[in-house]
Design a protein around this motif. Structure first.
Motif, short mmCIF file in Angstrom:
data_model
loop_
_atom_site.label_atom_id
_atom_site.label_comp_id
_atom_site.label_asym_id
_atom_site.label_seq_id
_atom_site.Cartn_x
_atom_site.Cartn_y
_atom_site.Cartn_z
N VAL A 177 -16.49 12.50 -24.63
CA VAL A 177 -17.41 13.33 -25.51
C VAL A 177 -16.44 14.06 -26.26
N VAL A 178 -16.99 14.19 -27.50
CA VAL A 178 -16.13 15.08 -28.36
C VAL A 178 -17.12 16.32 -28.97
N THR A 179 -16.50 17.26 -28.83
CA THR A 179 -17.14 18.65 -29.35
C THR A 179 -16.75 19.05 -30.90
N TYR A 180 -17.92 19.14 -31.71
CA TYR A 180 -17.63 19.53 -32.99
C TYR A 180 -18.62 20.75 -33.42
N ASP A 181 -18.79 21.00 -34.57
CA ASP A 181 -19.60 22.35 -34.87
C ASP A 181 -21.08 21.92 -35.03
N GLY A 182 -21.47 20.61 -35.06
CA GLY A 182 -22.97 20.16 -34.79
C GLY A 182 -23.40 20.59 -36.31
N ALA A 230 -23.21 23.27 -38.06
CA ALA A 230 -23.74 24.54 -38.05
C ALA A 230 -23.52 25.17 -39.27
N ASN A 231 -24.46 25.99 -39.79
CA ASN A 231 -24.35 26.87 -40.94
C ASN A 231 -24.26 26.12 -42.05
N GLY A 232 -24.91 24.80 -42.17
CA GLY A 232 -24.82 23.57 -43.22
C GLY A 232 -23.19 23.51 -43.67
N SER A 233 -22.52 23.28 -42.72
CA SER A 233 -21.05 23.01 -42.85
C SER A 233 -21.20 21.37 -43.25
N ASN A 234 -22.16 20.43 -43.08
CA ASN A 234 -22.22 19.29 -43.50
C ASN A 234 -21.16 18.41 -42.80
N SER A 235 -20.62 18.79 -41.76
CA SER A 235 -19.48 18.08 -41.15
C SER A 235 -19.87 16.73 -40.71
N PHE A 236 -21.17 16.73 -40.15
CA PHE A 236 -21.73 15.18 -39.60
C PHE A 236 -21.39 14.17 -40.79
N ARG A 237 -22.20 14.61 -41.89
CA ARG A 237 -22.32 13.59 -43.12
C ARG A 237 -20.99 13.38 -43.55
N THR A 238 -19.80 14.34 -43.81
CA THR A 238 -18.75 14.22 -44.19
C THR A 238 -17.86 13.41 -43.50
N LYS A 239 -17.90 13.20 -41.95
CA LYS A 239 -17.19 12.43 -41.26
C LYS A 239 -17.76 11.28 -41.17
N MET A 240 -18.79 10.97 -41.27
CA MET A 240 -19.56 9.41 -41.29
C MET A 240 -19.06 8.90 -42.59
N GLN A 241 -18.76 9.50 -43.72
CA GLN A 241 -18.39 8.95 -45.07
C GLN A 241 -17.11 8.57 -44.85
N LEU A 242 -16.25 9.18 -44.14
CA LEU A 242 -15.08 8.74 -43.78
C LEU A 242 -15.13 7.41 -43.02
N PHE A 243 -15.75 7.49 -42.03
CA PHE A 243 -15.69 6.41 -41.10
C PHE A 243 -16.42 4.97 -41.76
N ASP A 244 -17.04 5.43 -42.78
CA ASP A 244 -17.62 4.20 -43.71
C ASP A 244 -16.56 3.51 -44.49
N ARG A 245 -15.83 4.30 -45.02
CA ARG A 245 -14.59 3.89 -45.86
C ARG A 245 -13.51 3.07 -45.06
N ALA A 246 -13.62 3.81 -43.63
CA ALA A 246 -12.34 3.04 -43.02
C ALA A 246 -13.14 1.78 -42.43
N GLY A 247 -14.25 1.68 -42.06
CA GLY A 247 -14.83 0.46 -41.65
C GLY A 247 -14.93 0.78 -40.03
N SER A 248 -14.62 1.72 -39.57
CA SER A 248 -14.64 2.04 -38.02
C SER A 248 -14.54 3.51 -37.70
N PHE A 293 -25.16 14.55 -32.17
CA PHE A 293 -26.21 15.89 -32.23
C PHE A 293 -25.95 16.71 -33.35
N SER A 294 -26.89 16.95 -34.11
CA SER A 294 -26.90 17.81 -35.37
C SER A 294 -27.70 18.97 -35.02
N SER A 295 -27.39 20.11 -35.47
CA SER A 295 -28.13 21.42 -35.48
C SER A 295 -29.31 21.37 -36.75
#
Length: 448
Positions: free
Chosen positions: A76-81, A83-101, A108-110
Motif C-alpha cells: 500500500v502506497v499513500t499519496y495525495d489522490g 486532490a485539489n487538481g494536483s494531477n499527481s496520478f497522471r504525472t506519475k503514470m507518465q513517468l512509469f510509461d517512459r521507464a516501462g515499469s 484511487f483518485s479523488s
C-alpha cells in the motif's frame, strides 16, 4: 468524498513493480494479445503482490479488504489522490510509461476526469486503465451502480474505472431556522433567489449559499444545465457560457452575492466558520457536506436533528437536474500481472458492505450499498430523512462531462478573484468561456 487539503506523496519509490513488459515487446515477453478482457496483458501470476495507491482517507477501505481477504498480498502506497487538481496520478503514470515499469495495480483518485487520459494510449504505450466491462468486472456488478454513476468512467462506450462515491448536489437547510423565521422551503431556483432576497432584508448576516470554493460551477452551473463543459468525445468539447441557462444562474448569483446572502468565502476556512456558524439557513452543496461541514465539530457543528435535506431544485417549468462535486474513482492497471487480485480489490472497496456501508463517509455509487448507507445514516438521528439524496443520485445532469482539464482550476484562476473584486458573474461569462477554451485546446481538445 472530495479532499480539501493537499498531502505529500509517501513511499512512491517502494511502489515500483518490476513490470518491464511493453506492447513493443509483447511477442517476446509473454504478454498476451488483446483478447479476453479487451486489452493486451502481461503474463499473469495469481500469487503476485498487488500495489495499491490510496489517499489517507481511503485507509479504512484497505483495512477492510485486508480483514476480509487475508490471502491477498498487498503493498500500500499513500499519496495525495490527485486532490485539489494536483494531477499527481497522471504525472506519475507518465513517468512509469517512459521507464516501462513501476505502474501500481490499483489506484484511487479523488478526481472524476482521470478516465479521459487513462483510457488513451500515450506515446506508443498502451492506456494505463484496464477495460473493465469486457469480462474483468462482472456485468451485473457494473449494472448495479446507480444510473449514470459510471458516466465519468466511460470513454468510447467502454468502462475504465469504478466510482467510489457520488457527490450529488442537494439543498441542505436548517429546519430550526426556517421554522423560527417562518419561511417555506423553496421549490424552484426562482423561489430560492426570492427567499435569499427576503433573508437579506429581514435577517442580514444569514446566508443561503456560498461561492467561495473552486467547485462553485459544479454546484450552481452544472445544476442549472449550463453548457460550460459539454464533453462530446475523447478530445472534443462544446463550451457555451453565453446560453440562457448559464446567464440565469449567473444573474441569480449576482443578486445573492451583492446582498450578502451568498458570500465569496470558502466553506473550509476559519473565516467561514467564525462568520456563519448558526447562520446558514440553506446551502446547495454535495452529499459529503453533511459530514464535512454540518456534522463536524471543527466546522459548522449543526446540532443533531436540525439539519434537513431537500431534493435538487428545478427552474420553473423544467425538470430538476443536479451537479456533482467529487466522488472518487478506482482504476485497475492494464499492466498488472495479477488482474484477478486487482479486480477483487477494486470491486470490494466499491461494493462491499464492510467498507461502503460500515465505514465510508460518502454516499456510495454502488446502489445496493447506497440504500443500506442511507438507512444507517438515518438511524443515527442526526439528519432523519435523507431520501432526497437517493433521488438526487439519479438526477446528475449528463450535459457536464469529465474532460482532462479541470474546471475547478479554471474557475479558481479566472472567476474567483474577479468575484472577490466585485465583478459581476454575468459580465465574467465571456472571460470564463475563453479560459475554458484556451485550457481545453492546450490539452488537445477541439472546441465547439
Amino acid at each position: 468524498m472530495r479532499q480539501t487539503r493537499r498531502r505529500r506523496f509517501a513511499g512512491i519509490g517502494s511502489a515500483a513493480l518490476a513490470v518491464a513488459l511493453t506492447l513493443a515487446g509483447c511477442g517476446k515477453s509473454g504478454a498476451t494479445s488483446e483478447g479476453s478482457y479487451g486489452f493486451a496483458q502481461v503474463a499473469q501470476d495469481d500469487k503476485a503482490t498487488i500495489t495499491v495507491w490510496v489517499d489517507a482517507d481511503r485507509a479504512g477501505a484497505v483495512d477492510a479488504f485486508k480483514k476480509a481477504n487475508p490471502d491477498v498480498k498487498l503493498e500500500v502506497v499513500t499519496y495525495d489522490g490527485s486532490a485539489n487538481g494536483s494531477n499527481s496520478f497522471r504525472t506519475k503514470m507518465q513517468l512509469f510509461d517512459r521507464a516501462g515499469s513501476g505502474w501500481p495495480d490499483v489506484v484511487f483518485s479523488s478526481q472524476n476526469n482521470d478516465a479521459a487520459w487513462a483510457s488513451q494510449a500515450t506515446n506508443g504505450k498502451q492506456a494505463f486503465a484496464a477495460v473493465l466491462d469486457q469480462g474483468l468486472v462482472d456485468k451485473k456488478t457494473l449494472a448495479d451502480f446507480t444510473a449514470g454513476a459510471l458516466n465519468p468512467c466511460t470513454v468510447g462506450g467502454k468502462v475504465y474505472c469504478l466510482r467510489n462515491d457520488l457527490a450529488q448536489v442537494v439543498l441542505w437547510y436548517d429546519k430550526a431556522l426556517l421554522q423560527q423565521f417562518g419561511y417555506t422551503l423553496p421549490a424552484t431556483w426562482e423561489e430560492y433567489q426570492a427567499l435569499g432576497e427576503r433573508v437579506a432584508r429581514e435577517h442580514p448576516g444569514y446566508i443561503v449559499g456560498s461561492v467561495g470554493d473552486s467547485f462553485t460551477p459544479e454546484v450552481y452551473f452544472w445544476s442549472g444545465k449550463c453548457q460550460a463543459n459539454g464533453i462530446t468525445g475523447p478530445k472534443s468539447v462544446t463550451v457555451n457560457t453565453g446560453s440562457t441557462e448559464c446567464k440565469r444562474v449567473a444573474a441569480m448569483l449576482d443578486v445573492l452575492i451583492k446582498n450578502g446572502t451568498t458570500p465569496s468565502v470558502s466553506v473550509f476556512t476559519p473565516e467561514f466558520v467564525k462568520s456563519y456558524t448558526g447562520k446558514v439557513l440553506m446551502m446547495p452543496g454535495p452529499a459529503w457536506y453533511s459530514g464535512a461541514i454540518f456534522n463536524n465539530p471543527q466546522s459548522l457543528n449543526v446540532p443533531k436533528g436540525e439539519l434537513g435535506v431537500a431534493a435538487p431544485l428545478p427552474w420553473r417549468g423544467e425538470d430538476a437536474v443536479t451537479g456533482n462535486v467529487g466522488g472518487g474513482t478506482w482504476f485497475i492497471s492494464s499492466h498488472s500481472k495479477n488482474l484477478k487480485a486487482a479486480a477483487k480489490f477494486a470491486e470490494f472497496v466499491t461494493t462491499a458492505d464492510d467498507y461502503q456501508v460500515n465505514l465510508a463517509p460518502g454516499y456510495p455509487a454502488y446502489a445496493p450499498a447506497a440504500d443500506k448507507w442511507i438507512k444507517k445514516q438515518e438511524t443515527s438521528g442526526y439528519a432523519t430523512d435523507l431520501q432526497p439524496l437517493i433521488k438526487a443520485g439519479t438526477q446528475i445532469w449528463n450535459g457536464w462531462g469529465s474532460g482532462i482539464f479541470s474546471q475547478e482550476a479554471i474557475w479558481a484562476k479566472t472567476v474567483t478573484p474577479a468575484i472577490a473584486g466585485g465583478k459581476s458573474l454575468v459580465g465574467l461569462l465571456p472571460e470564463w468561456q475563453t479560459a475554458i477554451k484556451n485550457q481545453a485546446q492546450v490539452d488537445g481538445y477541439t472546441v465547439a
